[in-house]
Enzyme design. Structure first.
Site, PDB file in Angstrom:
ATOM      1  N   GLY A  75     -26.000  -0.814  29.643  1.00  0.00           N
ATOM      2  CA  GLY A  75     -24.895  -0.002  30.152  1.00  0.00           C
ATOM      3  C   GLY A  75     -23.686  -0.825  30.529  1.00  0.00           C
TER       4      GLY A  75
ATOM      5  N   GLU B 115      -6.944  -5.619   2.958  1.00  0.00           N
ATOM      6  CA  GLU B 115      -7.025  -6.587   1.848  1.00  0.00           C
ATOM      7  C   GLU B 115      -8.083  -6.212   0.815  1.00  0.00           C
ATOM      8  OE1 GLU B 115      -5.058  -9.126   1.272  1.00  0.00           O
ATOM      9  OE2 GLU B 115      -3.879  -8.981   3.104  1.00  0.00           O
TER      10      GLU B 115
ATOM     11  N   THR C 149       0.816  -1.216   0.000  1.00  0.00           N
ATOM     12  CA  THR C 149       0.000   0.000   0.000  1.00  0.00           C
ATOM     13  C   THR C 149       0.851   1.269   0.000  1.00  0.00           C
ATOM     14  OG1 THR C 149      -1.776  -1.122   1.176  1.00  0.00           O
ATOM     15  CG2 THR C 149      -1.754   1.266   1.305  1.00  0.00           C
TER      16      THR C 149
ATOM     17  N   ASP D  47     -10.791  -2.586  -0.091  1.00  0.00           N
ATOM     18  CA  ASP D  47     -11.984  -1.895   0.389  1.00  0.00           C
ATOM     19  C   ASP D  47     -13.228  -2.698   0.016  1.00  0.00           C
ATOM     20  OD1 ASP D  47     -13.350   0.880   1.138  1.00  0.00           O
ATOM     21  OD2 ASP D  47     -14.269   0.146  -0.717  1.00  0.00           O
TER      22      ASP D  47
ATOM     23  N   ARG E 118     -29.169 -11.883  32.785  1.00  0.00           N
ATOM     24  CA  ARG E 118     -29.674 -10.549  33.116  1.00  0.00           C
ATOM     25  C   ARG E 118     -31.206 -10.574  33.128  1.00  0.00           C
ATOM     26  NH1 ARG E 118     -29.268  -5.658  35.619  1.00  0.00           N
ATOM     27  NH2 ARG E 118     -29.970  -3.935  34.298  1.00  0.00           N
TER      28      ARG E 118
ATOM     29  N   SER F 225      -6.206   0.100  -3.032  1.00  0.00           N
ATOM     30  CA  SER F 225      -6.868  -0.956  -3.798  1.00  0.00           C
ATOM     31  C   SER F 225      -6.309  -1.069  -5.219  1.00  0.00           C
ATOM     32  CB  SER F 225      -8.377  -0.698  -3.860  1.00  0.00           C
ATOM     33  OG  SER F 225      -8.946  -0.759  -2.566  1.00  0.00           O
TER      34      SER F 225
END
Length: 488
Positions: free
Chosen positions: A447, A470, A181, A472, A360, A187
């Site tokens: 939360g 690898e 890159t 977009d 929960r 790309s």
């Protein structure tokens, strides 16, 4: 009449919605049933004992024949708590810890990923999944060393390169980078601007960064630890007949970037630190610039194209495009690994969210125990399709890995094309789905999901770049569309 009918349908729909909403708030009690399976004991569960499948059998089936190597990874890190990544750690400390984690895995635990990159890709990806669940930065660093740097030498080089570099890559004496890159080109690999010009007088290539846009950017292992880089550059040859330069297209070259003994940056090499990132801060991403860096002609990874001592170019492939396609085809393993690793992130996140939802409790009938939140349809609609998708993606990416392993053995052109398209589509789809699902999982834990110890924040930050790594995702999906149109 039509208006009356529409009003009746609207009333019916409203009544149905109200009834369903009331069921969310006041679930219908389900009588306890007698099962022939071992029940799940849950002290705080609103409905007592629940059915569960045999976890060990399911785990063995899902992990397949590679469960032992994954357990070896987990056992090593459980036995070495000093190598576990703490919640609060600076960038520099995280980088050093990540390198020590990899060194320990290779030199103490005796796990040598490069062997599996070459001989058993499915086992390599199983190791990658286990390592990534310990610390995603460690998974990426391992991927850079063995799949990208090591894989490029093994897959794009010839026997002389394997003889010289294999052992050093394998045992981490030769930590390396994958310098593809550039600042202006990600790309569009065919548009890379870094050049490697052959000098027939000295029998060397001269590697140059012609402008700022050609600086290699986001290169893992470059900022701190790397000693070598596989550099992708345009191979140029003096063309005396045409009185100019012949551009043979993008090729890969091994370029030393630091001294093996002193670790000092070598002449002509400029290394800059990309700094603190959104995630994956255990990986030392850097930028590389080359100023007339000379390397031996043998440092050209010459499987698909070679240059003789007198400057003649030869290749078994007839065109620049064919050579480029063959080169990228050998590097598709990184994309396969990202799709597979993204599923492993989804497994971790969905497991955390579902386990929490099973214990929960919130709301319930008057004067009765509160109801487990996974009993509410609204919560099930969040998590159960995700769980089903996780299983589907597991089997899809496992199938992709099997196809990739077959491709590496057979080099069948049809299979190469199939793996390229399938890896592009799955990588894009799975990483996008996982990125969205990580937020859903956090929200499903309310939360409490916001606490760093519950990992959603680090998983989300570390995984986010998977949508860009690898290739977009938008570009990859366009490649898939082009392939489907071509088949049609």
């Amino acid at each position: 009449m039509q208006t009356l009918k529409s009003n009746n349908e609207s009333n019916s729909e409203a009544e149905r919605r109200i009834e369903r909403l009331s069921l969310h708030l006041n679930p219908i009690p389900i009588p306890h049933l007698t099962w022939n399976h071992h029940p799940l004991e849950m002290e705080n569960c609103s409905r007592g004992k629940k059915l569960i499948v045999d976890a060990n059998s399911l785990t063995s089936y899902m992990r397949g024949k590679y469960r032992d190597i994954q357990e070896k990874v987990f056992d090593y890190f459980n036995a070495n708590p000093q190598l576990q990544t703490p919640l609060e750690i600076s960038k520099d400390n995280h980088r050093e810890l990540c390198m020590n984690q990899l060194l320990g895995l290779v030199r103490e635990a005796g796990i040598r990923p490069l062997h599996y990159v070459v001989h058993d890709p499915a086992k390599y990806f199983a190791i990658l999944e286990a390592v990534g669940s310990v610390d995603m930065s460690l998974g990426i660093k391992m991927g850079v060393q063995y799949s990208l740097w090591g894989g490029s030498v093994i897959n794009l080089g010839t026997q002389k390169h394997k003889d010289k570099y294999y052992d050093g890559i394998d045992n981490l004496d030769f930590p390396g980078c994958f310098a593809m890159t550039e600042l202006h080109h990600g790309s569009n690999v065919q548009g890379l601007q870094t050049v490697a010009t052959f000098d027939p007088i000295t029998d060397e290539f001269i590697v140059d960064t012609p402008n700022d846009g050609a600086i290699k950017w986001w290169i893992g292992n470059a900022a701190v630890h790397g000693k070598f880089a596989t550099v992708f550059a345009r191979l140029k040859l003096p063309n005396y007949d045409a009185k100019g330069i012949s551009d043979m297209g993008v090729h890969a070259f091994i370029v030393p970037i630091r001294d093996m003994k002193t670790h000092q940056t070598l002449p002509g090499i400029e290394i800059h630190d990309c700094g603190h990132k959104v995630g994956l801060n255990g990986v030392d991403n850097g930028a590389l610039r080359f100023r007339s860096v000379r390397i031996p002609r043998d440092n050209l990874l010459n499987r698909f194209g070679d240059v003789s001592r007198d400057g003649q170019y030869t290749s078994t492939l007839p065109s620049v495009n064919k050579r480029f396609g063959a080169t990228l085809g050998e590097l598709v393993g990184g994309r396969v690994g990202l799709a597979y690793s993204s599923v492993s992130v989804l497994k971790v996140a969905s497991t955390i969210a579902i386990r929490y939802s099973l214990i929960r409790q919130q709301f319930g009938p008057p004067n009765q125990p509160e109801v487990t939140i996974l009993d509410y349809q609204s919560h099930q609609h969040k998590l159960m399709p995700m769980l089903a998708s996780t299983y589907a993606f597991h089997f899809a990416t496992t199938n992709l890995v099997e196809k990739y392993a077959q491709m590496k053995k057979s080099h069948d052109e049809e299979l190469v094309a199939d793996v390229h398209a399938l890896s592009a589509g799955l990588k894009a789809y799975v990483t996008s789905y996982t990125a969205k699902s990580l937020s859903v999982c956090r929200e499903a834990c309310g939360g409490h999901g916001y606490a760093a110890v519950n990992r959603f924040g680090s998983l989300r930050n570390d995984h986010d770049i998977f949508q860009t790594f690898e290739g977009d995702n938008t570009v990859l999906l366009q490649q898939v569309a082009a392939d489907l149109l071509k088949q049609y």
